[in-house]
Design a protein around this motif. Structure first.
Motif, PDB file in Angstrom:
ATOM      1  N   GLY A  12     -38.876 -20.884   8.009  1.00 43.12           N
ATOM      2  CA  GLY A  12     -38.384 -19.614   7.480  1.00 43.12           C
ATOM      3  C   GLY A  12     -37.053 -19.802   6.774  1.00 43.12           C
ATOM      4  O   GLY A  12     -36.819 -19.222   5.696  1.00 43.12           O
ATOM      5  N   PHE A  30     -26.798 -23.988   7.551  1.00 44.45           N
ATOM      6  CA  PHE A  30     -26.196 -24.627   8.718  1.00 44.45           C
ATOM      7  C   PHE A  30     -27.306 -24.928   9.717  1.00 44.45           C
ATOM      8  O   PHE A  30     -28.076 -24.035  10.072  1.00 44.45           O
ATOM      9  CB  PHE A  30     -25.165 -23.694   9.377  1.00 44.45           C
ATOM     10  CG  PHE A  30     -23.916 -23.543   8.572  1.00 44.45           C
ATOM     11  CD1 PHE A  30     -22.824 -24.378   8.802  1.00 44.45           C
ATOM     12  CD2 PHE A  30     -23.828 -22.582   7.578  1.00 44.45           C
ATOM     13  CE1 PHE A  30     -21.659 -24.253   8.044  1.00 44.45           C
ATOM     14  CE2 PHE A  30     -22.672 -22.441   6.822  1.00 44.45           C
ATOM     15  CZ  PHE A  30     -21.586 -23.279   7.051  1.00 44.45           C
ATOM     16  N   GLU A  31     -27.379 -26.183  10.154  1.00 38.78           N
ATOM     17  CA  GLU A  31     -28.455 -26.586  11.073  1.00 38.78           C
ATOM     18  C   GLU A  31     -27.824 -27.351  12.242  1.00 38.78           C
ATOM     19  O   GLU A  31     -27.096 -28.312  12.037  1.00 38.78           O
ATOM     20  CB  GLU A  31     -29.481 -27.454  10.329  1.00 38.78           C
ATOM     21  CG  GLU A  31     -30.491 -28.160  11.203  1.00 38.78           C
ATOM     22  CD  GLU A  31     -31.280 -27.256  12.147  1.00 38.78           C
ATOM     23  OE1 GLU A  31     -31.956 -26.329  11.683  1.00 38.78           O
ATOM     24  OE2 GLU A  31     -31.195 -27.476  13.384  1.00 38.78           O
ATOM     25  N   ALA A 304     -46.091 -24.326  25.010  1.00 38.97           N
ATOM     26  CA  ALA A 304     -47.083 -25.408  25.057  1.00 38.97           C
ATOM     27  C   ALA A 304     -46.542 -26.606  25.819  1.00 38.97           C
ATOM     28  O   ALA A 304     -45.331 -26.793  25.957  1.00 38.97           O
ATOM     29  CB  ALA A 304     -47.447 -25.836  23.635  1.00 38.97           C
TER      30      ALA A 304
END
Ligand code: FAD
Length: 486
Positions: A12, A30-31, A304
């Motif tokens: 996204g 920014f990650e 999961a």
């Protein structure tokens, strides 16, 4: 040039960065991690390559559209259409190949399940009609703008509301099949948005149309090419990426977002888009505004448990996507959503990209992504759950494939809901944000804009229209449409 800050480089975030760059904004992403892609990441282990997150690729044109925004930059991204969507196995020896060509699917299903073809034809026709009637309202526009409700498409959807199956569950919708195995097969589509077939509304019977009507696809080089090709394109068009830089606050003044704060300082911008899960966005990044309580309290989707196994031999009976079904499907979902635990007889999904990309495993070997649906992280005893799940998965594989799989596991890497939560800040490790276990879930999802802070927007799997690759890409499209040209 006006500036935009994107928090997070999940799908996204990447898609929004590209769309805003195309609109003329100077974009900085920014990650917090040292890589782009969020859940869509990959690893290599002892000669095996594994896609860590998504494995099923539908509606590929949504990725193409992003590449087509910048025709002057050619980034390598290509895919094939699969002839068979999935190989299904049951313990009693039943094997079914789900052809993506509808006529072949109906023929083969009619033979294997001894089901009247007319029922299958009607079901798939209805699936298509539901998809066509609702995609514009639920998937392509903001559900939170009055203009959406004034369109012709919405009027058509409302007129057809009784047909859509909002008042029954997916399981009830699917119980019209004579063979319970077919009911189980079509119930499985509830898991495509992390929900239970015994709770999610019958409208979800539109999802099979994606596979049997439009098709399933595989990107050359694996799923990781989706996020990597978008990342490469974003770099080419001048988007700045600041890795290992976690945003700690969204700054605002006079009810307007004014930028972000990270450990390295304050970064002003004209607008901010958060691709962080909506729950921690409110809990950690936005101070001093009223929270949308009902939205944040929505039930989360399933998570999961995945074993990434290097397998030292080949299994010709398997394909890219394979499902080994539980003998007790209701109990499996009761464990996930009610007991927040795992059933002893889980449905096992095996994804093997080396079937398509030979170099993903050493010669004569296969890279198995072995996944079961799991509850979110509620601080269960995961060590014990993992140990039992591993044994039960091996048992299921041995029964369905008549093998002794533990002898063939050459390498192993494990990811559980705690890891998914930690790696991507997804609340409780949910794969798809909120579950769709309620007919009002779509309306409760957070909008793509912030009602309390101007110039703050939200994209990704935890907001409208929902999780999964296509919906995250659509969330970016809806968000960009809400933002004016620079
Ligand atoms: P995310 O991938 O959630 O990424 C968010 C990013 O934001 C992360 O990179 C995170 O590090 C970063 N971030 C968060 N907070 C901050 C902060 N404060 N500062 C800086 N950075 C921050 N979908 C399908 O379509 N098909 C499938 O087969 C499928 N299978 C799946 C299997 C698994 C195991 C998983 C985990 C997911 C699966 N999905 C599947 C779902 C799909 O992967 C997701 O819906 C989609 O990738 C989520 O994208 P997103 O935009 O929400 O961002």
């Amino acid at each position: 040039m006006p500036t935009a800050i994107v928090i997070g480089s999940g799908l996204g975030g990447l898609a929004t960065a590209l769309r805003l760059a195309h609109k003329g904004y100077t974009v900085t992403v920014f990650e917090q991690n040292d890589y782009a892609g969020g859940k869509l990441h990959a690893i290599e282990q002892e000669g095996y390559r594994f896609d860590l997150g998504p494995s099923l690729f539908t509606l590929p044109h949504l990725v193409d559209e992003l590449h087509q925004l910048f025709p002057q930059h050619k980034i390598n991204f290509d895919y094939i259409k699969k002839e068979i969507g999935c190989h299904y196995f049951w313990e009693d020896g039943t094997v079914f190949h789900a052809y993506t060509n509808q006529a072949d699917f109906i023929d083969h299903a009619g033979d294997v399940f001894v089901e009247p073809r007319s029922k299958l034809i009607n079901y798939l026709k209805k699936s298509k009609s539901k998809y066509d009637l609702t995609k514009s309202l639920f998937l392509e526009k903001s559900l939170h703008k009055w203009s959406t409700y004034l369109s012709k498409d919405t009027f058509k959807a409302v007129l057809n509301a009784p047909f859509l199956g909002l008042n029954n569950t997916l399981h009830q919708e699917n119980s019209s099949f004579t063979n319970p195995k077919l009911t189980q097969l079509f119930n499985r589509y509830a898991t495509y948005n992390g929900s239970s077939p015994y709770k999610t509304p019958g409208i979800m019977s539109m999802i099979p149309h994606l596979e049997m009507g439009i098709g399933t696809f595989y990107p050359h080089g694996g799923m990781h090419r989706i996020s990597q090709s978008l990342f490469e394109l974003a770099q080419k068009v001048g988007v700045e990426f600041r890795f290992r830089e976690s945003v700690t606050q969204i700054n605002h003044d006079h009810k307007k977002a004014t930028g972000v704060t990270t450990e390295n300082g304050i970064f002003p911008s004209d607008l901010v888009v958060s691709n962080m899960d909506i729950y921690p966005t409110y809990k950690k990044l936005i101070k001093g505004i009223h929270e949308p309580k009902k939205t944040l309290e929505q039930e989360r989707s399933s998570s999961a448990l995945i074993f990434y196994w290097g397998i030292n031999r080949e299994f010709p009976e398997l394909d890219l996507h394979n499902i080994l079904f539980s003998e007790d499907y209701p109990s499996e979902f009761e464990h996930i959503f009610e007991k927040k635990s795992l059933s002893n007889d889980p449905t096992v999904y095996i994804n093997i990209t080396s079937k398509e990309t030979k170099t993903d495993a050493p010669q004569g070997c296969e890279n198995w992504f072995v996944m079961i649906n799991a509850p979110g992280n509620y601080d269960q005893n995961w060590e014990e759950l993992l140990k039992n799940a591993r044994e039960n998965i091996i048992l299921k594989i041995n029964k369905c494939l008549k093998t002794d799989i533990s002898k063939h596991i050459a390498t192993e890497y494990v990811l559980d809901p705690r890891g998914i939560e930690k790696n991507t800040s997804s609340y409780r490790g949910a794969l798809y944000g909120a579950a769709s276990n309620d007919k009002f879930a779509a309306f409760l999802r957070h909008p793509n804009f912030n009602k309390r802070l101007k110039n703050l927007y939200h994209v990704g799997g935890s907001v409208h229209p929902g999780g999964g690759i296509p919906l995250c890409l659509l969330s970016a499209q809806i968000t960009a449409d809400l933002i004016p040209q620079a």
